[in-house]
Design an enzyme around this catalytic site. Structure first.
Site, short mmCIF file in Angstrom:
data_model
loop_
_atom_site.label_atom_id
_atom_site.label_comp_id
_atom_site.label_asym_id
_atom_site.label_seq_id
_atom_site.Cartn_x
_atom_site.Cartn_y
_atom_site.Cartn_z
NE ARG A 1 -3.21 0.05 3.00
CZ ARG A 1 -3.19 0.31 4.40
NH1 ARG A 1 -2.95 1.83 4.60
NH2 ARG A 1 -3.30 -0.25 4.97
CE1 TYR B 1 -16.02 16.15 -13.41
CE2 TYR B 1 -15.56 15.24 -10.63
CZ TYR B 1 -15.10 15.02 -12.38
OH TYR B 1 -16.03 13.54 -12.79
CG ASP C 1 -8.90 19.65 -10.06
OD1 ASP C 1 -8.71 19.35 -11.59
OD2 ASP C 1 -10.36 19.35 -9.78
CE LYS D 1 -10.91 13.42 -16.79
NZ LYS D 1 -11.81 14.58 -15.50
#
Ligand SMILES: *Cc1c(COP(=O)(O)O)cnc(C)c1O
Length: 392
Positions: free
Chosen positions: A55, A108, A180, A205
């Site tokens: 992890r 968003y 962001d 993206k």
């Protein structure tokens, strides 16, 4: 070194690649230690790219984290299974019950929903602000304001914010800032250079770039990296080594992909500007985009994403447009090699602090197809739109 050159060499230390060009894909949950001394050493360095437990990441993750931290100019990069997870976990890492955050009105949509549906339940309040507020953001500061969150350009309506002015106000009041940066991407805008504490991207993206992986990244400055790193670990955030590999592969070609997206999108946007059905084009590099002056001052370039605001429209006309197109597929996300379209009849439902007095919004992602084919497609699609309006 130019960013384009850095993208080629970053994250390619021999300890990651073992002598080939790309980092090896190291899948792991358990890391095994040969001695107690080795275990203790790993435990001591577990936050610093030493193998400790799956992890915490493996060499594949470390290579990607190093490359993205360099791209954004930060002290470290946390990886998440999606952009939405990067946003929610970055906020959760720093707020507690009783805190207040500031969020732009054009956020968003899932970011907004996270504030209203999750943070509110945890006793964290949100005030939405006009993205064009600039230094007047200070009028909304409260005693308990912990985070000023920005997204620039904002989702769908593309307003660009005066980030340096807002950050200066936040700093003067000891308020953390997050941004962001999915649009600015590190190639065209680097929030940390403007004093922002944490820059977040949906790597889904342009970093991944091929519409085949979900991933989020948050890059923090020196001051906030240790807390972001440890909180994200405690919140259980990680991604697979295979996905980390694909993101790294996307990164290598990102600069050239962006150049093509930028060139084609500008050509399509300028063509749309003179189309009789179009009220105005919201492309950050064009004057008709709100906040264009801040784009010119702070950004190094644009990409394939922009919106057009129609003079008039109906849901039926928007649906007819979308269904008539051959190269623009209807679908969420952006940043892949393909062209996409989404439509909003009105922005009113997605706003609470600012009004929307314009027509429908059509958002386009200009992919890597030949630009003349894309313009021809949109041209026939807008004829269909006009017919649907005439027949209403
Ligand atoms: C897509 C997107 C996200 C969310 O990313 P996912 O990987 O889809 O969760 C966040 N912010 C912006 C601006 C986006 O466009």
């Amino acid at each position: 070194m130019k960013k384009q050159t850095q993208l080629i060499s970053s994250g390619r230390d021999k300890k990651f690649t073992q002598g080939v060009v790309n980092p090896v894909v190291q899948r792991a949950s358990t890391v095994v230690f040969d001695s107690v001394a080795e275990f203790k050493d790993a435990a001591k360095n577990r936050g610093n790219h030493a193998l400790f437990y799956g992890r915490r990441g493996t060499t594949t993750h470390f290579a990607l984290q190093q490359a993205i931290a360099q791209l954004e100019g930060g002290a470290g990069c946390a990886l998440y299974p999606s952009g939405a997870a990067a946003i929610s976990n970055s906020l959760l890492s720093f707020v507690k019950a009783g805190d207040h955050i500031l969020m732009m009105d054009n956020a968003y949509e899932p970011t907004r929903d996270f504030c209203d549906k999750v943070l509110a339940g945890l006793g964290v309040t949100t005030t939405y602000y006009d993205p064009q507020i600039g230094a007047d953001i200070s009028t909304l500061f409260q005693e308990n304001t912990k985070v000023l969150f920005m997204e620039s350009p904002g989702s769908i309506t593309m307003e660009i914010q005066d980030v340096p002015a807002m950050v200066a106000e936040a700093k003067a009041h000891n308020i953390m800032t997050m941004l962001d940066n999915t649009y600015g991407n590190g190639m065209h805008f680097r929030p940390l250079e403007h004093g922002v504490d944490i820059s977040i991207q949906a790597a889904t993206k342009y970093i991944v770039g091929h519409s085949d992986v979900m991933m989020g990244v948050s890059v923090a400055n020196e001051q906030h990296w240790p807390v972001l790193r440890e909180q994200s670990y405690l919140l259980g955030q990680c991604c697979s080594a295979d996905d980390a590999y694909l993101a790294l592969r996307g990164l290598r070609t990102m600069a050239v992909r962006l150049q093509q997206h930028e060139r084609s999108a500008l050509q399509v946007a300028k063509w749309l500007q003179s189309h009789p059905l179009v009220d105005h084009v919201r492309h950050p590099a064009l004057e008709s985009c709100p906040g264009h002056v801040f784009f010119k001052r702070d950004f190094d370039g644009s990409n394939g994403l922009f919106s057009i605001v129609m003079k008039e429209g109906t849901q039926q006309a928007l649906d007819a447009l979308v269904e008539s197109l051959h190269h623009f597929k209807m679908g969420f996300s952006w940043g892949g090699f393909e062209s996409l379209i989404t439509t909003n009849l009105s922005m009113k439902a997605l706003r609470s602090e600012t009004s929307w007095q314009y027509g429908p919004v059509v958002r386009l992602h200009i992919g890597l197809e030949d630009v003349d084919d894309l313009i021809a497609d949109l041209s026939q699609g807008l004829d269909v739109y006009a017919n649907a309006l005439a027949n209403k």
